[in-house]
Scaffold this active site. Structure first.
Site, short mmCIF file in Angstrom:
data_model
loop_
_atom_site.label_atom_id
_atom_site.label_comp_id
_atom_site.label_asym_id
_atom_site.label_seq_id
_atom_site.Cartn_x
_atom_site.Cartn_y
_atom_site.Cartn_z
N ARG A 75 -3.84 -10.67 3.79
CA ARG A 75 -4.27 -12.03 4.15
C ARG A 75 -3.09 -12.99 4.38
O ARG A 75 -3.32 -14.13 4.81
CB ARG A 75 -5.24 -12.58 3.10
CG ARG A 75 -6.58 -11.84 3.13
CD ARG A 75 -7.62 -12.49 2.24
NE ARG A 75 -8.95 -11.96 2.50
CZ ARG A 75 -9.60 -11.11 1.71
NH1 ARG A 75 -9.05 -10.69 0.60
NH2 ARG A 75 -10.82 -10.69 2.01
N HIS A 105 0.83 -1.21 0.00
CA HIS A 105 0.00 0.00 0.00
C HIS A 105 0.87 1.26 0.00
O HIS A 105 0.55 2.24 -0.66
CB HIS A 105 -0.88 0.05 1.26
CG HIS A 105 -1.88 -1.05 1.37
ND1 HIS A 105 -1.76 -2.08 2.28
CD2 HIS A 105 -3.03 -1.28 0.70
CE1 HIS A 105 -2.79 -2.89 2.16
NE2 HIS A 105 -3.58 -2.44 1.21
N VAL A 126 4.32 -5.50 -4.84
CA VAL A 126 5.48 -5.48 -3.94
C VAL A 126 5.57 -6.86 -3.30
O VAL A 126 4.56 -7.43 -2.87
CB VAL A 126 5.32 -4.38 -2.87
CG1 VAL A 126 6.49 -4.40 -1.89
CG2 VAL A 126 5.21 -3.01 -3.54
N SER A 170 0.31 -9.11 1.03
CA SER A 170 -1.15 -9.09 1.13
C SER A 170 -1.53 -9.10 2.60
O SER A 170 -0.84 -9.73 3.42
CB SER A 170 -1.72 -10.35 0.46
OG SER A 170 -3.05 -10.57 0.87
#
Ligand code: PAF
Length: 287
Positions: A189, A37, A178, A187
C-alpha cells in the site's frame, strides 16, 4: 517452479513431497510481492525442504469501501521474483476454489477479542476474513511451517491464536519487518503515497522508535507518550487511528515486561501500520 491453481493438483504434488519425508513451508501472500515478501520466502527456504507461496487477493478481509478492486495485482512480476528464488510451488487459486459457496453463507473462523481491537476496531470483519482464508490455506497445504511478516503484528497474533486454539500442527514463524532505507516498513500500500507523502511517511516509525526508547529509559507514563506521538503525527498531516504501548501477547494494557508499540495512521490514501517490540528493561511497567 510449478504454478498450480487447483487444490487437487496441489495436494497431489504435496503428497509426493510429504512421502519423501520433506518439511513443507507455506508463505501466504496477496501478491504484489516486494522485498518484504521475498525475505519471508528466503526464511521459509532456510527452514523447510519445500516452499509453497500462495497468491490470492482475499475479498473477505477487505472491509466495505476498501481497496479490494484496486489492490495492486502484478502476477507476472510476482512469478518472476519467485522463479528467481527457485520456489518449488506457487498456488494461485481462483475465487471459486477458495470460496466454493456463496461467501455470505460460508463457514467462518473467528478469533474473539483480538479481532475487534486496534485494526479490528477500524476494519470490522477484517481479521475474520484473514483467519478464515488462512485456515483454508492451512487445510489445503497442511504445511509444517507457515511464515508471516511481523509488520502485521496483530495479524500474526490472530494466526498464532487460531493455530493454537484449533489444534493445528503448524509452527507459525514471525519474520522481521523489512524497511526502506529511511525506515518506512515495506508494504504494497506504500504505492498509494504521493511523492510528498512518501517523504513524510517514515515519521510513523520514528514516533514508534521514540516511544520504544522512552520506555526503555524507564518512562512509565505511557499515556503521555501515546498522546505526544498522536499529536506529532497529526501535526505532520497524518490521520492516526491508534498509537499504543501494550502487552506484546494480548495487546491489552501492559501487565508484564513484553511490550509492543503499535500504530496505524492514514497518510493521504495510504493506511500505514507499523510496530516495534520493547525489549525488557528494569523497571515497573504500570502507568
Ligand atoms: O498478510 C497478507 O498478505 C494477508 O493478510 C494474508 C495473510 C496473505 C491472508 O490473505
Amino acid at each position: 517452479m510449478r504454478q498450480l491453481s487447483k487444490i487437487n493438483m496441489l495436494r497431489e504434488q504435496l503428497g509426493d513431497i510429504r512421502n519423501l519425508g520433506k518439511k513443507i513451508a507455506l508463505v501466504p501472500t496477496m501478491g504484489n510481492l516486494h522485498r518484504g515478501h521475498l525475505s519471508l520466502v528466503k526464511q521459509a527456504q532456510e527452514l523447510a525442504d519445500s516452499v509453497v507461496v500462495s497468491i490470492f487477493v482475499n475479498p473477505t478481509q477487505f472491509v466495505a469501501g476498501e481497496d479490494f478492486d484496486n489492490y495492486p495485482r502484478t502476477l507476472a512480476e510476482d512469478l518472476d521474483y519467485l522463479q528467481q528464488l527457485n520456489v518449488d510451488l506457487v498456488f494461485i487459486p481462483d475465487m471459486d476454489e477458495i470460496y466454493p459457496q456463496d461467501i455470505q453463507i460460508s463457514a467462518e473462523v473467528i478469533v474473539p477479542e483480538l479481532d475487534t481491537i486496534y485494526c479490528g476496531e477500524y476494519r470490522p470483519g477484517h481479521f475474520k476474513g484473514v483467519a478464515t482464508v488462512v485456515t483454508k490455506l492451512f487445510n489445503i497445504v497442511q504445511p509444517d511451517i507457515a511464515i508471516f511478516g511481523e509488520k502485521d503484528y496483530q495479524q500474526l497474533l490472530v494466526i498464532r491464536r487460531l493455530v493454537d486454539n484449533l489444534n493445528m500442527p503448524i509452527t507459525v514463524i514471525g519474520s522481521p519487518t523489512v524497511r526502506e532505507e529511511d525506515g518506512l516498513a515495506m508494504s504494497s500500500r506504500n504505492k498509494y503515497l504521493s511523492a510528498a507523502e512518501r517523504q513524510q511517511a517514515p515519521l510513523l516509525y520514528k514516533c514508534i522508535k521514540k516511544a520504544v526508547i522512552a520506555v526503555k529509559n524507564g518512562e512509565l507514563n505511557y499515556q503521555n507518550l501515546e498522546k505526544e506521538a498522536l499529536s506529532t503525527l497529526k501535526d505532520a498531516g497524518f490521520k492516526p487511528e491508534y498509537f499504543s504501548i501494550c502487552d506484546a501477547n494480548t495487546l491489552k494494557s501492559p501487565i508484564n515486561q513484553e511490550l509492543v508499540v503499535l500504530a496505524a495512521a492514514w497518510l493521504g490514501k495510504a493506511r500505514l501500520i507499523d510496530n516495534a517490540a520493547v525489549q525488557s528493561y528494569d523497571g515497573l511497567l504500570s502507568v
